[in-house]
Write an enzyme that holds these catalytic residues in place. Structure first.
Site, short mmCIF file in Angstrom:
data_model
loop_
_atom_site.label_atom_id
_atom_site.label_comp_id
_atom_site.label_asym_id
_atom_site.label_seq_id
_atom_site.Cartn_x
_atom_site.Cartn_y
_atom_site.Cartn_z
N CYS A 1 48.66 33.93 30.46
CA CYS A 1 47.24 33.97 30.81
C CYS A 1 46.39 33.98 29.54
O CYS A 1 45.18 34.14 29.60
CB CYS A 1 46.93 35.17 31.69
SG CYS A 1 47.42 36.72 30.95
N CYS B 1 31.19 34.07 36.59
CA CYS B 1 31.48 32.64 36.47
C CYS B 1 30.79 32.11 35.22
O CYS B 1 29.62 31.77 35.27
CB CYS B 1 30.92 31.88 37.67
SG CYS B 1 31.71 32.25 39.23
N CYS C 1 29.59 36.30 47.28
CA CYS C 1 30.12 35.67 46.07
C CYS C 1 30.84 34.40 46.52
O CYS C 1 31.72 34.47 47.39
CB CYS C 1 31.09 36.62 45.38
SG CYS C 1 32.10 35.83 44.14
#
Ligand code: SAH
Length: 485
Positions: free
Chosen positions: A440, A101, A184
């Site tokens: 993407c 992250c 997570c």
């Protein structure tokens, strides 16, 4: 100037107006003014640009220069002198070390703005889209109401932590050391329970975790998949061997977890950092789990590709469907179709859908998914898009004299490197009224949009869809329409 004194050299450069020269280990104070493509903070000190991981736009930070190039360098965040108003406390204790992250310390609102800006900047800089057009085509980014616990798939490496204890978690940057982190916060809560059962079982029976350096030990990874619409759970242990001792005891324990539907082994005896081995040995339950996106039902096996954020995937596909503007009769192509997810979505509203995908197993999944949904107007081709599409076009012309293969709508969803030029060229030849580009990587998207704009297509709508909150990745959907009639 006095001999080799570096500071004097810098002073000299500055004297001649060549800008400040930074050197390794310098400590500097920087105001962060922007985000980089990987979510890092970017700031300037005396005209010198520094990229600082974990710094947030608006922060004033103290950083140590780790690498210094002539015009820019990389710094390590040492101290936050004044926190940005966009900074939030990460929910995960390991957010900074894990690296999964990159922007968990940024408010979700700002994350969305950053992602939208990234798409916009690329369209402007690489795609050459004028500001007025961007103003007209960019829609509101589509974010999540709850941007945590959205992943339906987790792959935990199993190893020993610093104290030698068995653990599941993630590898500390550039090492083989496991940092224990069994929960997570992007994944579902039940992951923790499953890992506890597996680690307890391994401890009891002295089953060793795999050691990458020595290529020894048995259990490498645990793959967990969760069907958000069905609550079905799949567990697959990736092992360096073909047999798990006392497997019956493990499956009995795991089977008690509500929703457990499939337990298997994946054999991976290679010295590789590819996670999954290709051979799957079923241990308990079904060989797959079921999930739905919208009304479409999918069978997902341990090796199947399936989007990891089902809530946003639905929004992504609905956007693609909305942009495709189908009435029921159209001929549609879905190029880079994977397991046919978008194709089947489109097939509900189209006359006929053709999917193209290079991975044969994905096509098998696509065909089966069409079948279990009773969809008979979709047909799939296995092969490289850059070969299949041009060949189809040429063969059609050869077998239909005086005619050309056409399409009403072409949808593409390529990997990060975007579309091959021959794919774009054939698309233009097929003269679809609309092209829907799912991307993407907005940099390659922008390059391809430029190509299409130069050949009779105009950019009409752009919507960023946040498939990966807390990370720097952004997905987007673009509609282009044919301008020439
Ligand atoms: N549309 C699908 C998958 C998109 S991911 C979904 O939403 O689930 C991109 C897909 O392109 C992958 O399945 C990958 O295997 C495939 N691919 C990569 N290179 C390709 C190529 N040259 N030709 C055809 N397919 C390709």
């Amino acid at each position: 100037m006095n001999g080799n004194d570096w500071r004097d050299l810098c002073a000299e450069y500055q004297y001649f107006g060549w800008g400040e020269i930074m050197k390794k280990n310098d400590i500097v104070t920087v105001t962060i003014e922007d985000f980089g493509v990987n979510g890092e903070g970017i700031g300037k000190t005396d005209g010198y640009t520094l990229f600082i991981k974990d710094a947030v736009i608006g922060d004033v930070v103290e950083a140590k220069v780790m690498k210094a190039k002539k015009n820019y360098g990389y710094g390590r965040l040492m101290k936050i002198i004044q926190p940005s108003k966009h900074r939030v406390t990460p929910r995960c204790f390991a957010a900074r070390r894990c690296g999964g992250c990159q922007i968990q310390a940024v408010s979700y609102e700002k994350q969305l703005e950053y992602k939208n800006q990234k798409v916009r900047n690329n369209l402007k800089r690489i795609g050459g889209i004028p500001e007025e057009l961007l103003e007209a085509v960019m829609e509101e980014p589509c974010g999540m109401e709850e941007p945590y616990r959205y992943r339906n798939k987790a792959q935990f490496p199993i190893g020993r932590d610093k104290s030698g204890k068995l653990a599941a978690g993630f590898y500390a940057g550039r090492t083989h050391q496991i940092i224990p982190c069994e929960d997570c916060i992007l994944g579902v809560e039940v992951n923790q329970k499953i890992l506890a059962v597996i680690l307890g079982f391994m401890e009891r029976h002295h089953i060793e975790s795999y050691d990458e350096v020595w290529h020894k030990g048995l259990v490498r990874h645990v793959l967990i998949r969760y069907g958000f619409a069905t609550d079905e759970i799949m567990v697959c242990l990736v092992i360096n061997g073909r047999k798990l001792p006392h497997a019956g005891e493990l499956t009995e324990k795991l089977a008690q977890i509500p929703g457990m539907a499939s337990i298997s082994l994946s054999v991976n005896t290679e010295k590789t950092n590819v996670i999954m081995g290709q051979e799957i040995i079923p241990l308990w339950g079904q060989r797959y789990i079921i999930d739905y996106i919208g009304k479409i039902r999918y069978q997902i096996s341990p090796l199947s590709f399936y989007q990891v954020n089902p809530v946003q995937t639905r929004k992504l596909y609905e956007t693609a469907l909305e942009y495709a503007g189908l009435c029921g009769e159209e001929t549609v192509w879905d190029v880079y179709c994977g397991i046919g997810t978008i194709s089947l979505f489109l097939a509900q509203k189209a006359g006929r859908v053709y999917g193209v995908e290079v991975v044969p197993q994905a096509i098998e999944d696509a065909e089966r998914n069409a079948e279990i949904n009773g969809i008979s107007n979709a047909q799939f081709f296995t092969g490289k898009a850059e070969e299949v599409l041009p060949e189809y076009y040429e063969n059609y012309a050869a077998s239909h004299p005086g005619q050309q293969a056409g399409a009403d709508v072409i949808v593409v969803d390529p990997p990060r490197k975007g579309c091959e030029e021959s794919v774009l060229e054939t698309m233009v030849q097929m003269r679809p009224g609309r092209i829907v580009y799912v991307s993407c990587d907005s940099a390659t998207l922008a390059r391809d949009v430029k190509y299409l704009r130069e050949r009779g297509y105009e950019l009409v709508r752009v919507r960023a869809v946040d498939m990966f909150p807390q990370t720097c990745h952004v997905e987007c959907v673009v509609l282009m329409s044919r301008v020439e009639k």
